[in-house]
Design an enzyme around this catalytic site. Sequence first.
Site, PDB file in Angstrom:
ATOM      1  N   ASP A  47     -76.354 -51.093  -7.190  1.00  0.00           N
ATOM      2  CA  ASP A  47     -75.744 -49.962  -6.504  1.00  0.00           C
ATOM      3  C   ASP A  47     -76.611 -48.719  -6.657  1.00  0.00           C
ATOM      4  O   ASP A  47     -76.917 -48.302  -7.773  1.00  0.00           O
ATOM      5  CB  ASP A  47     -74.351 -49.702  -7.087  1.00  0.00           C
ATOM      6  CG  ASP A  47     -73.686 -48.482  -6.470  1.00  0.00           C
ATOM      7  OD1 ASP A  47     -72.857 -48.668  -5.567  1.00  0.00           O
ATOM      8  OD2 ASP A  47     -73.996 -47.347  -6.893  1.00  0.00           O
ATOM      9  N   TYR A  52     -79.419 -40.162  -5.103  1.00  0.00           N
ATOM     10  CA  TYR A  52     -79.955 -40.466  -6.438  1.00  0.00           C
ATOM     11  C   TYR A  52     -81.480 -40.325  -6.480  1.00  0.00           C
ATOM     12  O   TYR A  52     -82.059 -40.206  -7.562  1.00  0.00           O
ATOM     13  CB  TYR A  52     -79.598 -41.885  -6.875  1.00  0.00           C
ATOM     14  CG  TYR A  52     -78.134 -42.183  -7.047  1.00  0.00           C
ATOM     15  CD1 TYR A  52     -77.159 -41.181  -7.013  1.00  0.00           C
ATOM     16  CD2 TYR A  52     -77.705 -43.497  -7.241  1.00  0.00           C
ATOM     17  CE1 TYR A  52     -75.824 -41.474  -7.162  1.00  0.00           C
ATOM     18  CE2 TYR A  52     -76.362 -43.798  -7.387  1.00  0.00           C
ATOM     19  CZ  TYR A  52     -75.425 -42.803  -7.341  1.00  0.00           C
ATOM     20  OH  TYR A  52     -74.100 -43.112  -7.477  1.00  0.00           O
ATOM     21  N   LYS A  77     -75.468 -45.322  -0.445  1.00  0.00           N
ATOM     22  CA  LYS A  77     -74.438 -44.381   0.002  1.00  0.00           C
ATOM     23  C   LYS A  77     -75.047 -43.266   0.842  1.00  0.00           C
ATOM     24  O   LYS A  77     -76.181 -42.844   0.602  1.00  0.00           O
ATOM     25  CB  LYS A  77     -73.714 -43.778  -1.209  1.00  0.00           C
ATOM     26  CG  LYS A  77     -73.174 -44.816  -2.186  1.00  0.00           C
ATOM     27  CD  LYS A  77     -72.490 -44.172  -3.367  1.00  0.00           C
ATOM     28  CE  LYS A  77     -72.334 -45.158  -4.508  1.00  0.00           C
ATOM     29  NZ  LYS A  77     -73.591 -45.357  -5.278  1.00  0.00           N
ATOM     30  N   HIS A 110     -70.433 -41.255   0.509  1.00  0.00           N
ATOM     31  CA  HIS A 110     -70.499 -40.951  -0.916  1.00  0.00           C
ATOM     32  C   HIS A 110     -69.306 -40.132  -1.410  1.00  0.00           C
ATOM     33  O   HIS A 110     -68.827 -40.332  -2.530  1.00  0.00           O
ATOM     34  CB  HIS A 110     -71.800 -40.214  -1.222  1.00  0.00           C
ATOM     35  CG  HIS A 110     -72.259 -40.357  -2.630  1.00  0.00           C
ATOM     36  ND1 HIS A 110     -73.586 -40.439  -2.990  1.00  0.00           N
ATOM     37  CD2 HIS A 110     -71.577 -40.432  -3.789  1.00  0.00           C
ATOM     38  CE1 HIS A 110     -73.691 -40.561  -4.300  1.00  0.00           C
ATOM     39  NE2 HIS A 110     -72.486 -40.545  -4.820  1.00  0.00           N
TER      40      HIS A 110
END
Length: 293
Positions: A47, A52, A77, A110
């Site tokens: 994931d 990120y 996401k 998200h």
Amino acid sequence: MTGKSTMITLNNGVQMPALGLGVFQSPPEETATAVTTALQHGYRLIDTAAVYGNEKEVGEGIAASGVDRGEVFVTTKLWLSDFGHDATLRAFDASLGRLGLDYLDLYLLHFPYTSAFDSTVAAYKAAQKLLADGRVRAIGVSNFSPERLNDLIERTDVVPAVNQVELHPYFIQRELREAQTDLGIVTQAWSPLGAVNLYWPDAPHAGKSPLQDPVITQIAAKYGKTPAQIVLRWHIEHGLSAIPKSVTPHRIAQNIGIFDFALTADETAAVDALDTGLRGGPDPDSIKADSFG
């Protein structure tokens, strides 16, 4: 390979591993090795998220592992700055390019963009198109409350397969889980070990980890398991999916070692009883496109 997760069947028939590796806050230079290590230890769910900043390294880790792409369930996401129909389609292409993949297993919004919910609906409708076109196998959301879920479902055609939310022994989200079970939505836990209390500055239980709680350490001693393994097994007992984050090889290996024992109903209830009703992370309805810089 040292471990293998049980599987959860999503509401469209797709199977997803119950346990995966999360890479939130994993430095890019450590992410590829963590992903390769996880896959070599039997993980099959990875994931990540656009925000990120490590999708490229996740893709590199998958490629380096030697595990067939068809065996790996990959989630990423969509960040709020890319909400809207056409922007979502472009952001999806960009994520796929960074990952080095030609399809995705699960694509999540998200957060709900609560103050601009029309853009949330438009983004989800774009995800529905990606699903219909076969570019993603399942779609869902993250950090949605029951109210936001109902708002979304009323205005779209595909019930989310997954809602990924903060969930751990100090914040067990019972009402949300029950609502999602009724809707056929799988609940997936981020920060499943409660580490959000250690890194989120405004956490009401800042510095307090479920892994040091006597209830959990006593159960761990009984089974000869780590406290983290007990907490992850607790998630499994509830039929949840969990994505613990680690870049430490021995912890990655330990975290999947939870499918050779089970907690009793009393032990599961004892962990449930640790619930404070207070989230450690941010209020999802307050998040905006620039919330994390």
